[in-house]
Write a protein that holds these residues in place. Sequence first.
Motif, PDB file in Angstrom:
ATOM      1  N   ARG A  81       0.822  -1.207   0.000  1.00 41.60           N
ATOM      2  CA  ARG A  81       0.000   0.000   0.000  1.00 41.60           C
ATOM      3  C   ARG A  81       0.856   1.257   0.000  1.00 41.60           C
ATOM      4  N   ALA A  82       1.993   1.229   0.687  1.00 43.25           N
ATOM      5  CA  ALA A  82       2.906   2.366   0.647  1.00 43.25           C
ATOM      6  C   ALA A  82       3.443   2.575  -0.770  1.00 43.25           C
ATOM      7  N   THR A  83       3.756   1.483  -1.455  1.00 43.89           N
ATOM      8  CA  THR A  83       4.247   1.576  -2.823  1.00 43.89           C
ATOM      9  C   THR A  83       3.163   2.099  -3.758  1.00 43.89           C
ATOM     10  N   VAL A  84       1.936   1.661  -3.554  1.00 46.42           N
ATOM     11  CA  VAL A  84       0.803   2.166  -4.348  1.00 46.42           C
ATOM     12  C   VAL A  84       0.641   3.663  -4.139  1.00 46.42           C
ATOM     13  N   ALA A  85       0.782   4.130  -2.898  1.00 46.44           N
ATOM     14  CA  ALA A  85       0.692   5.565  -2.619  1.00 46.44           C
ATOM     15  C   ALA A  85       1.764   6.326  -3.392  1.00 46.44           C
ATOM     16  N   LEU A  86       2.979   5.777  -3.409  1.00 51.82           N
ATOM     17  CA  LEU A  86       4.066   6.424  -4.141  1.00 51.82           C
ATOM     18  C   LEU A  86       3.775   6.448  -5.635  1.00 51.82           C
ATOM     19  N   MET A  87       3.174   5.386  -6.151  1.00 50.34           N
ATOM     20  CA  MET A  87       2.795   5.348  -7.564  1.00 50.34           C
ATOM     21  C   MET A  87       1.822   6.486  -7.893  1.00 50.34           C
TER      22      MET A  87
ATOM     23  N   ILE B  85      -3.369  -2.538  -8.867  1.00 51.20           N
ATOM     24  CA  ILE B  85      -2.843  -3.245  -7.694  1.00 51.20           C
ATOM     25  C   ILE B  85      -3.802  -3.114  -6.516  1.00 51.20           C
ATOM     26  N   GLU B  86      -4.401  -1.935  -6.351  1.00 50.71           N
ATOM     27  CA  GLU B  86      -5.384  -1.751  -5.276  1.00 50.71           C
ATOM     28  C   GLU B  86      -6.564  -2.704  -5.439  1.00 50.71           C
ATOM     29  N   GLY B  87      -6.979  -2.925  -6.675  1.00 50.36           N
ATOM     30  CA  GLY B  87      -8.086  -3.840  -6.922  1.00 50.36           C
ATOM     31  C   GLY B  87      -7.761  -5.251  -6.484  1.00 50.36           C
ATOM     32  N   VAL B  88      -6.551  -5.696  -6.772  1.00 48.26           N
ATOM     33  CA  VAL B  88      -6.120  -7.035  -6.362  1.00 48.26           C
ATOM     34  C   VAL B  88      -6.002  -7.105  -4.841  1.00 48.26           C
ATOM     35  N   ASP B  89      -5.512  -6.027  -4.236  1.00 52.15           N
ATOM     36  CA  ASP B  89      -5.411  -5.947  -2.780  1.00 52.15           C
ATOM     37  C   ASP B  89      -6.798  -6.137  -2.158  1.00 52.15           C
TER      38      ASP B  89
END
Length: 266
Positions: free
Chosen positions: A172-178, A190-194
């Motif tokens: 989730r931290a990496t998604v935020a950076l994205m 990626i959030e959807g898969v999460d």
Amino acid sequence: LPYPGSYPDQTYDTWAMEGPSTYTGGLTIAALEAAIKIGDVLHNSHDMHYAEWLTQRRAYEEWLTKARANLEARLWNQKGGYYLVDEKGKGNTDIMMDALVAQLYASLYELPEVFPADHVRSHLRQVYENNFLRFADGKRGLVNGIAPRGAKSVEEQSRDNQKAESWIGAQRATVALMHLYGLNKEADEIEGVDFINTWNGGYQFRTPEAINADGNFREGPYMRAGAEYDIAEARRLVDNFDYDWVPIDRLRLEKNSYSDGVQRED
């Protein structure tokens, strides 16, 4: 830069690194920038310790200059377009999902960039293409570490369970950076898969630390998953997006399709 001697010196406490690493090197740079910002707030020209602070500030700035130059020269993989895990360790050419977490902290706290912006975007693209798409066919999220395309598989590359897991909070931290660096489409995927793995998977408010390629979890519930709020803050900063937080007493789930394919009523 910190120089560990073949032992884990960071939160991945079974993932040994040797020589300077991108993870701890980036955190060092961000910490120095934070120290300068804090010092500037606490001290001014009327402060009796102002001269001492200026001396310390110059030392921090000198360390920063050296640290940035060393990190880029020793850990940026120009050919691959990503940062190496470390300089000398076994598997140092693996792609580490969480390597640039220091940049997330720096961005959220409005500190100077830790890494060049074009390098951040390039590294994150490699994370998406390798740590996501090549791990369990994109069905388990971002794996912590993976060998570059054409190298050994996740199963072959390491007997270290941490490297071959997807850590929900780090993901989730990496998604935020994205989101902060314009990879919104990749981040949303990626959030959807999460969501499928955690909420529909039956974990809901006991989100675990890790999920492996087989869908098995370890250490739940785990606080690192609170990095979901980093995603919310990143989206607020980028496009003024605000989550419509729903009070738990109003939350009602209909039929959920869990990862095992069984329909359940909640």
